[in-house]
Each structure stands twice: as C-alpha cells, then as structure tokens.
Design a protein around this motif. Structure first.
Motif, mmCIF file in Angstrom:
data_model
loop_
_atom_site.group_PDB
_atom_site.id
_atom_site.type_symbol
_atom_site.label_atom_id
_atom_site.label_comp_id
_atom_site.label_asym_id
_atom_site.label_seq_id
_atom_site.Cartn_x
_atom_site.Cartn_y
_atom_site.Cartn_z
ATOM 1 N N LEU A 1 0.818 -1.215 0.000
ATOM 2 C CA LEU A 1 0.000 0.000 0.000
ATOM 3 C C LEU A 1 0.853 1.268 0.000
ATOM 4 N N LEU B 1 -10.144 -6.669 -0.444
ATOM 5 C CA LEU B 1 -10.812 -5.495 -1.006
ATOM 6 C C LEU B 1 -12.247 -5.811 -1.417
ATOM 7 N N VAL C 1 -8.141 2.532 1.431
ATOM 8 C CA VAL C 1 -8.278 1.079 1.331
ATOM 9 C C VAL C 1 -8.943 0.518 2.582
#
Length: 620
Positions: A201, A275, A348
């Motif tokens: 990330l 996700l 996220v």
C-alpha cells in the motif's frame, strides 16, 4: 533558513539551528527508553497472546521445515495463513531462550522501539530533531501501536519494515542514492513476507515521490524506481517461488487457500479478497461499516484516529509552507511521502469489503505521527506568517474536541480526563492564536497543546499495557472485549475447555496428561478443528496437534479420505470435539472439517475429560 525553506542546491538540505548534539541524544534516549518501558512492562502477563502464532513458533523450535514454511505444528500438517517472516524473528528468539511468553513477545516490543527510532531519524532528516521527537512520541503513544507491539501478530514487523522503507527513501531523495532506494524496495518486499499485499500500500507514494523530487534527471529516476521495484520483487518473491516449486507432498498444506496454493493465498485470501470480500473460506468483514467514517467509528476510532485530523491538517500545512520551494525540496517530498502513505492506506481500509480487523490500522500510525511532527514543527517555526498561528491554533482546538468525543465513548472510564483535555486544548489554542504576546507565552501554549493532544492516546496506551491480551482479534484501550479474547469465541474457563473459532483452547491438567501419554508413538497426539483450538492443546503438551481446516476450519486439509488414512495408519491418537468442532462449516470454503467431525462421532466412542469431548481414534 528553516527546514521548510528552499535548499540552495539540489543536494543540500537546509536545516534550522539545533540544540547541542548531546541534548538531542539525551532526548532520543528518553523517548526510546520510555517506549521500551511502555511496551515491555508486564509483557509476560499476556501468556501466549495469539496462540495461533505462538503454536507456530513452538513448532519451529522442533522442525526446520516448520520454521521455513510457517507450519502450525511440527509434523507439518498445515501452515498459518500468512507468510512466516514475522514468525522467523520469534522463532530465533524461542530457539535461543526457549518457548515462553517473554521469548515470543519481547522481539515484538523491540521492533516497536526500533520503529520509533527509525521514524525519529526519518523525520529529523527532513524537518528537525524536535519534529522527529514529536513524531516518535505520537507513534509510541498510539493505542493500537501499544497493542500490536505487545502482541505476536505479524503487524509489528510489517510496521517496522515500512518505516525502514520510508527512512531509506528519504536517504535516497537526499542525493539520488540508488542503493538506498534498493534498500527501500527490499524492506517492502520483506514486509510482503510478513503480511503479503498490505505491505504494497505504500509503494505508490514512495515511487511517485521519488519520481517527482529526486535530484537527478528523470530518465535516471525512472531507472532507479524500476531497480527498487526489482529489489522488492526479489525480496518478497523468493519465498513464494520456493513454496510454489516445492513438491506439495513433502511440504505442509498452505493454510488460507482452498487449493494448496501460495499464489492463491497471496492474491486471494490475503490479496484482492480483502478489497472485494470474495474470500472463500474467510470470516468476512466482521465490522460491516465500510465507508468514509469507518476509521472514526466505534471499532477503530479509539485505536488510531486521535490525531488523524491533525495529520490531515499537517498535509495541507506542509504543502502550503513549501509551495514556493524547488522540486527537490526534501521537506515537501516527505510530506507527500507520508501523506500518500496515509491517504492510500486510509482509503483502502475505509472501503475494504473483506476481512479487516481494527488492529490493522497500526499501519497508519507512522504516517499520522510523521505528519503531525512535520506539520506542527513547520507551523511553529513559521508562526510569523499571517495564517500560521491560526492554523496551529485551529488544529489544536480540533484535536482537543475530537479527543473529548473519543474519550466520551466510554463515559465510565476516567470521566474527568475528557474535560481536562478539552479545557487544556482550548486554552492552548487561544494562547497559540496570540503568540505575538511573547515568546514564553507562545512556548507555554505550545507545550500545553502537546500535552492536551497526547493525553487521550497516552491514557489509552497505558490502559492497553496494563492488562493482558489474548485471542485472535485484540483491542486497545480500557475496553478489553476484543474478539477471541474472552469475547466472541473466547477460551473456556475453570479447569479447561474447548475453544470457539477465534479463541484458544485452555486444557486442564487431566486432559494434558491424557494427550501426552505415549506421545512419541503418534505423529499427532490429537486433531482439532481450527488452528486456534488446536494451538492451545499443542502449547500445553508441547506435541504436534493437527489443525483440521486451518485457521477457520474451512480449508480442505485434510480431506475426509486423508484423515481416514491417517487414522487407519495410527498417526493420530485423539480427536477433540465439542464446541467449535465444525469450524465455520455451512459458510464458504471446504466442508471437510464437518464431515470429519461427523465421521468420528459415528465411528468412535465419546468421553469427556475436563469438560472437553474427546474421541480415542485408536479404539473404535
């Protein structure tokens, strides 16, 4: 010239006047010493903490194969559902000092102290020693950091490696150092071996900032970023390639996958499934609160969000103060680096539809801490600018009000504290607004502002360190009802008992004696559905216990046919039944664990020992 002003040359980083070197060293020593005390005090009270990982450490002390793959047991039935890098640190400690709570948890605490130290060094290079000290203090006193650096989950090593990557990136930005960027990529790659895709990330922020701000021509910048990416792939990919190419019949089953595939684990259960929520065999999102407000909500707010508004102000303040500086200005590059880290990770985490536990937010703590340190330091040094006192004052007031809201979520715990924080914060905001009345007036206001800003998270961090934590999903702060630690799926009480799917078993002495009898005659002294259930029996006996179905009991390992073959060959002595014996059967993933439990129940005689249902698989 200040740290936020333009440097004279691309390679020169202007710095403000600093205290004597000895004073800086003393302040850093105090910071690291206090962090060590907070993270190490009473650490042994947490026992096995997350027994899921502690059992894997115990297995690694008896089997090099188990250590290499991260097996749950020394007989190598199945691995944990993460890569083993975080375990390797604890494995080495346990091999040297023996398997106990201290040998497992002390390395985690030391990783926290190291993360604070590297964060200080990173921020100091791009701002000032004062900014670095403030950033280090914010990280050390973030409640979820105080939780995870006292626990045996992979997040501790992940955070340390990501902070190391940020430090190496800043060093690379100073003089376009290729090998520093290679080190940054290597740290991220090794972070992949701690917690897979979560480590990536920060990659967009690091790559883009280097491409924008490194003091070298664009063509060379692109080549360096590609080289850093290659280092990342090598550092994280060698273990994946090793597992993928290793004959499946001579290694443990890859826990967390449905097809014994490390690539499936990486891209599915620990990758894109987080996700989309498409995680076959997973728990799903237990929070069901995806959206912009998630990080500020009841599950995560008191874990991480105390200074999140101030960090967002720090992004704006840092960019405003450096907007006229050259492309290579290091302070602005650092603001973009930490700001990108914070914003990408926050988005996220806010919108992920899959498994997302509140303690994951520890990955946000270094970015928040750095932005608070850089932003507050810059606004303080530029308080002669027209808008700076107002921004600093507003950020202080906002932080005090938000701390009041967070503290009020538990109105029975130290109710006086929220009023002290509010009054102190608003008073400090007023003093900073009128900083022109005198230097000492402003200094006192700044000191009061820091106390007010850190009081809430510090109190929660101390409360976190004051009590033991266990189970699969711990929680920071005075409310110790995290899943798997006496809450959902918590361990049995009294003389022993079975475990739910997220809590470890707590066998009584009679059951331990039964399982340990003639242990050398069997590959596994027992089998139990779910790794958490199996881990308690394994840690109590010191002998391998097969975790049927892995963490959730939903992996097809072993299948019913494979289990029947092991029983026929006399490799398993007992089957542990009762609560949690079918894992998450009925949900997604394999149903083999339920089929195995049903087959055992219909072919073997049940007995009860210390309140736990036991089947002797050697006697029909």
């Amino acid at each position: 010239m200040t740290a936020l002003a333009a440097p004279a040359t691309p390679h020169a980083v202007a710095t403000p006047p600093r205290p004597e070197r000895g004073h800086r060293r003393l302040a850093l020593f105090v910071l690291l010493g206090a962090t060590a005390v907070l993270y190490l005090y009473g650490l042994g009270a947490s026992g096995w903490a997350n027994s899921f990982y502690s059992a894997a450490v115990q297995a690694a002390t008896k089997s090099w194969t188990a250590m290499l793959f991260g097996s749950s047991d020394a007989a190598n039935a199945i691995t944990v559902d993460k890569p083993p890098a975080a375990l390797w640190v604890m494995d080495v400690s346990a091999r040297i000092f023996g398997v106990n709570a201290w040998s497992i948890l002390v390395p985690q605490a030391l990783e926290g102290v190291a993360a604070v130290g590297f964060l200080y060094a990173t921020v100091r290079r791009c701002a000032s020693a004062g900014a670095g000290l403030l950033a280090g203090a914010v990280l050390a006193l973030t409640p979820v950091a105080a939780l995870m650096f006292r626990f045996d989950n992979p997040d501790a090593l992940l955070v340390l490696l990501l902070v190391l990557a940020a430090y190496a990136t800043v060093r690379a930005l100073e003089r376009a150092g290729t090998w520093w960027l290679v080190l940054a990529g290597s740290a991220i790659g090794f972070g992949f071996l701690a917690k897979m895709f979560q480590a990536f990330l920060v990659v967009p922020a690091i790559a883009l900032v280097y491409l924008i701000a490194a003091p070298t021509p664009l063509r060379r910048r692109i080549g360096q970023v590609l080289l850093g990416g290659l280092a990342m792939v090598v550092a994280g990919g060698w273990w994946v390639a090793l597992v993928a190419l290793w004959p499946a019949g001579s290694r443990p089953y890859i826990g967390g996958s449905q097809h014994n595939s490390v690539l499936e684990l990486a891209f599915g259960y620990n990758g894109f499934g987080r996700l989309t929520g498409n995680e076959t065999g997973g728990l799903g999102n237990l929070n069901q609160d995806a959206g912009w407000a998630r990080l500020f909500g009841s599950q995560m707010g008191t874990q991480i969000a105390w200074l999140l508004p101030a960090a967002l102000v720090g992004i704006g303040a840092g960019l405003w103060l450096t907007h006229r500086t050259p492309r290579t200005n290091l302070t602005r590059a650092a603001v973009l680096l930490w700001g990108g880290w914070l914003l990408i990770t926050a988005v996220v985490f806010s919108f992920a539809q899959g498994i997302l536990h509140p303690y994951y937010t520890v990955a946000l703590a270094p970015a928040i801490a750095a932005l608070v340190g850089i932003g507050a330091s810059g606004l303080w040094r530029h308080r002669d600018r027209a808008a700076a006192p107002g921004v600093l004052s507003g950020a202080t007031a906002l932080t005090a009000i938000w701390s009041f809201v967070l503290l009020a979520r538990d109105p029975t715990w130290q109710p006086w504290l929220r009023y002290v924080v509010l009054v102190a914060g608003l008073t400090a905001a007023g003093m900073l607004m009128f900083a022109e009345l005198g230097r000492w007036f402003a200094v006192f206001g700044a000191g009061l502002a820091m106390v007010a800003a850190l009081a809430g998270p510090a109190a929660y961090s101390v409360a976190t360190a004051a009590v033991p934590h266990s189970g699969a999903i711990p929680s920071a702060g005075p409310d110790q009802t995290g899943f798997g630690g006496g809450g959902f799926g918590g361990p049995g009480g009294g003389g022993g008992g079975p475990a739910g799917i997220l809590g470890a078993s707590t066998p009584g002495q009679s059951l331990v004696n039964l399982l340990s009898a003639n242990a050398s005659h069997y590959t596994w002294v027992a089998a139990a559905v779910g790794s958490n259930s199996a881990s308690g029996y394994q840690l109590a006996t010191g002998d391998p216990v097969m975790a049927i179905g892995g963490f959730n009991g939903t992996d097809p390992s072993p299948t019913l046919a494979e289990f029947q073959q092991d029983v026929a060959a006399g490799r398993i002595h007992y089957f542990i039944g009762g609560a949690g014996a079918t894992g998450l059967a009925g949900g997604s993933g394999s149903q083999d664990s339920a089929q195995i439990a049903a087959w055992v129940g219909s072919h073997f005689t049940m007995s009860t020992v210390d309140g736990v249902v036991v089947y002797d698989l050697t006697a029909r």
